[in-house]
Design an enzyme around this catalytic site. Sequence first.
Site, PDB file in Angstrom:
ATOM      1  CE  LYS A 153     -19.957-104.536  44.036  1.00 12.68           C
ATOM      2  NZ  LYS A 153     -19.192-105.173  45.154  1.00 12.68           N
ATOM      3  N   GLY A 197     -10.690-101.748  37.035  1.00 11.18           N
ATOM      4  CA  GLY A 197     -10.958-100.522  36.280  1.00 11.18           C
ATOM      5  C   GLY A 197     -10.820-100.734  34.783  1.00 11.18           C
ATOM      6  CD  GLU A 225     -10.912 -90.637  41.273  1.00  9.56           C
ATOM      7  OE1 GLU A 225      -9.706 -90.660  41.577  1.00  9.56           O
ATOM      8  OE2 GLU A 225     -11.472 -89.641  40.816  1.00  9.56           O
ATOM      9  CB  CYS A 253      -5.747 -95.119  46.240  1.00  9.03           C
ATOM     10  SG  CYS A 253      -6.529 -93.585  46.768  1.00  9.03           S
ATOM     11  CD  GLU A 307      -2.824 -99.974  44.878  1.00 11.51           C
ATOM     12  OE1 GLU A 307      -3.529-100.737  44.197  1.00 11.51           O
ATOM     13  OE2 GLU A 307      -3.199 -98.863  45.282  1.00 11.51           O
TER      14      GLU A 307
HETATM   15  P1  NAP Z   1     -11.383-103.915  43.502  1.00 10.55           P
HETATM   16  O1  NAP Z   1     -11.111-105.333  43.749  1.00 10.55           O
HETATM   17  O2  NAP Z   1     -11.101-103.368  42.158  1.00 10.55           O
HETATM   18  O3  NAP Z   1     -12.909-103.671  43.906  1.00 10.55           O
HETATM   19  C1  NAP Z   1     -13.501-102.395  43.861  1.00 10.55           C
HETATM   20  C2  NAP Z   1     -14.985-102.551  43.685  1.00 10.55           C
HETATM   21  O4  NAP Z   1     -15.231-103.127  42.400  1.00 10.55           O
HETATM   22  C3  NAP Z   1     -15.619-103.511  44.687  1.00 10.55           C
HETATM   23  O5  NAP Z   1     -16.909-103.060  45.009  1.00 10.55           O
HETATM   24  C4  NAP Z   1     -15.676-104.804  43.902  1.00 10.55           C
HETATM   25  O6  NAP Z   1     -16.625-105.707  44.399  1.00 10.55           O
HETATM   26  C5  NAP Z   1     -16.041-104.290  42.527  1.00 10.55           C
HETATM   27  N1  NAP Z   1     -15.737-105.209  41.431  1.00 10.55           N
HETATM   28  C6  NAP Z   1     -14.859-106.235  41.399  1.00 10.55           C
HETATM   29  N2  NAP Z   1     -14.883-106.850  40.195  1.00 10.55           N
HETATM   30  C7  NAP Z   1     -15.792-106.184  39.441  1.00 10.55           C
HETATM   31  C8  NAP Z   1     -16.270-106.333  38.110  1.00 10.55           C
HETATM   32  N3  NAP Z   1     -15.808-107.290  37.289  1.00 10.55           N
HETATM   33  N4  NAP Z   1     -17.203-105.482  37.654  1.00 10.55           N
HETATM   34  C9  NAP Z   1     -17.679-104.496  38.448  1.00 10.55           C
HETATM   35  N5  NAP Z   1     -17.283-104.314  39.735  1.00 10.55           N
HETATM   36  C10 NAP Z   1     -16.337-105.140  40.221  1.00 10.55           C
HETATM   37  O7  NAP Z   1     -10.582-102.998  44.517  1.00 10.55           O
HETATM   38  P2  NAP Z   1     -10.509-103.161  46.091  1.00 10.55           P
HETATM   39  O8  NAP Z   1      -9.551-104.254  46.400  1.00 10.55           O
HETATM   40  O9  NAP Z   1     -11.890-103.211  46.656  1.00 10.55           O
HETATM   41  O10 NAP Z   1      -9.911-101.761  46.496  1.00 10.55           O
HETATM   42  C11 NAP Z   1      -8.561-101.494  46.528  1.00 10.55           C
HETATM   43  C12 NAP Z   1      -8.161-100.741  45.271  1.00 10.55           C
HETATM   44  O11 NAP Z   1      -8.884 -99.521  45.171  1.00 10.55           O
HETATM   45  C13 NAP Z   1      -6.700-100.360  45.304  1.00 10.55           C
HETATM   46  O12 NAP Z   1      -6.122-100.607  44.060  1.00 10.55           O
HETATM   47  C14 NAP Z   1      -6.751 -98.859  45.579  1.00 10.55           C
HETATM   48  O13 NAP Z   1      -5.627 -98.163  45.118  1.00 10.55           O
HETATM   49  C15 NAP Z   1      -7.991 -98.465  44.863  1.00 10.55           C
HETATM   50  N6  NAP Z   1      -8.493 -97.188  45.378  1.00 10.55           N
HETATM   51  C16 NAP Z   1      -8.361 -96.073  44.591  1.00 10.55           C
HETATM   52  C17 NAP Z   1      -8.780 -94.842  45.069  1.00 10.55           C
HETATM   53  C18 NAP Z   1      -8.641 -93.593  44.223  1.00 10.55           C
HETATM   54  O14 NAP Z   1      -9.299 -92.599  44.528  1.00 10.55           O
HETATM   55  N7  NAP Z   1      -7.802 -93.589  43.201  1.00 10.55           N
HETATM   56  C19 NAP Z   1      -9.353 -94.744  46.332  1.00 10.55           C
HETATM   57  C20 NAP Z   1      -9.470 -95.891  47.094  1.00 10.55           C
HETATM   58  C21 NAP Z   1      -9.039 -97.119  46.605  1.00 10.55           C
HETATM   59  P3  NAP Z   1     -16.172-106.891  45.423  1.00 10.55           P
HETATM   60  O15 NAP Z   1     -15.766-106.248  46.674  1.00 10.55           O
HETATM   61  O16 NAP Z   1     -17.374-107.694  45.561  1.00 10.55           O
HETATM   62  O17 NAP Z   1     -15.060-107.612  44.733  1.00 10.55           O
END
Ligand code: NAP
Length: 496
Positions: free
Chosen positions: A182, A240, A257, A291, A392
């Site tokens: 996804k 998460g 992650e 991240c 963040e």
């Molecule tokens: P996000 O809003 O948490 O979304 C991540 C993924 O989860 C997207 O595909 C999102 O879909 C999906 N999602 C959202 N709500 C969900 C739910 N209730 N159930 C299941 N899936 C759901 O994060 P983002 O804004 O895309 O990414 C930025 C974040 O990722 C930052 O916090 C960054 O630090 C973190 N990140 C961490 C790493 C690591 O390795 N630690 C690497 C890269 C990024 P939608 O797009 O449709 O909302």
Amino acid sequence: MTQLLRVDAVDFSHICVGGQWRPGAGGTRPSIDPTDGSHVADYGIAGIEDVEQAVAMGRAAVADPAWRDLRPHERARILYRIGEAIEAHVDAIAALQTRDTGKTLGETRALALSAAGTFRYVAATLETLDEELTAPRGPWVTMSVHEPIGVVAAITPWNSPIASDAQKVAPALAAGNAVILKPAEWTPLVSLFFARLAYGAGLPEGLLSVLPGPGSIVGDALVRHPGVGKVAFTGGTVTGRRIAAIAGEKLMPVSLELGGKSPTIVLPDADLDEAVAGVLYGVFSSTGQSCIAGSRLFVHESVRDSFVARLVERARALRLGRGDAPGTQMAPMVAHAHRDKVAAMVEGAVAAGAQVLCGGHAPEGEAFADGAWFLPTILTGVANTDPICREEIFGPVLVVLPWRDEEDLVAQANDSEYGLACGIWTRDYKAAWRIARRIEAGTVWINTYKQFSSSTPFGGVKASGMGREKGRRWVQSYMNQKAIYWGMSPEPIGWG
Ligand code: NAP
């Protein structure tokens, strides 16, 4: 020789359900280029019925002897071919991802090459994974073996699409599972393209689905589905935690992650030229949408003024431009909504007393009028307890914090909800070692920053997540472990 697939021949309005390409039950949405707001493609949105079918196809494929009974080296051969297919399409993938995310071509090329490397590394690991014969403590031969979990859901964010997709799909397939990917709503195009490459490379039907769609609907349905046996998630900490709570109810393994607010530490004896370049790269590459961005800078007070002056001068000179323009160092942010969120956080910090040393707003000029741009921004006059130092930002914003003694430095660096990464700049190897061991983080870089190796496990502590990706145990993290006892006693057990 890999048959080349042309991006312009792909219909992105079709989603991938177990290798079958068809319109999603959720209709279509436009993908927008954040450089200038132009339309890139309409892509398909999955619905709940697509989730149901992808899980059913995945379960059938995992049980099919054609996949189930493949020897590791035979499964590895398919993974090698997928890696080759990605590498053969690196320019096409990079160009597509640059349009979808705004990122520079240099970065999207590197991400595509990293995805190919992930498939190769995982294939090699799979071929060389041994099972264990354990020391028996009775009249048995005892062994520990690993088996596929079944269907894995891989949920990825928008900042590094193909690389984070590969980091979940490759080990999950290597382990003998089926995977439902996804991708994030803002950046689904390369994931759909990647699925076509995987099937073109000989992946049997049913083993990979790509279901774009809202996380709150498609992602949530995958996490809750009883047929999904593991969730591998990269994204924000709030999401998460939500996923972990559901996984807790299901008693399902989950890898997370998550976000970060990583400290970068400059000691007074550091090579300051190297440190300036490293700090800039650590926070402003990927336009800060990383991240592991080194977003809290702790500079020793004895070098603070001169170091920060050089940093600001160099930040002002960074080349902002289109992702596809040669020499661009900072491209636009992924979406206008995200840029506006970052701008609001900076405005909030300024209202609370922060001083802007550079940036703080979108660049001016015709070229930047319609895109999601933001200047590299350095803030001072803040405390480590301020929201701008705790939350963040996920954008090109650096806060500068002074330190005097090591105890205070370690306490401040660790005084964060997150624990993803840390950078240390010094010539004093003993100090580097001492500090590195005391910092609460999954990765510490010393005199370098934001470097990766497939063989070195990566992940976070505290609110930055749990579980590790990469390394020799990567494939096994997508497997269940089973103990087998072979009775060897010449005598019966003594109960009958
Ligand atoms: P996000 O809003 O948490 O979304 C991540 C993924 O989860 C997207 O595909 C999102 O879909 C999906 N999602 C959202 N709500 C969900 C739910 N209730 N159930 C299941 N899936 C759901 O994060 P983002 O804004 O895309 O990414 C930025 C974040 O990722 C930052 O916090 C960054 O630090 C973190 N990140 C961490 C790493 C690591 O390795 N630690 C690497 C890269 C990024 P939608 O797009 O449709 O909302």
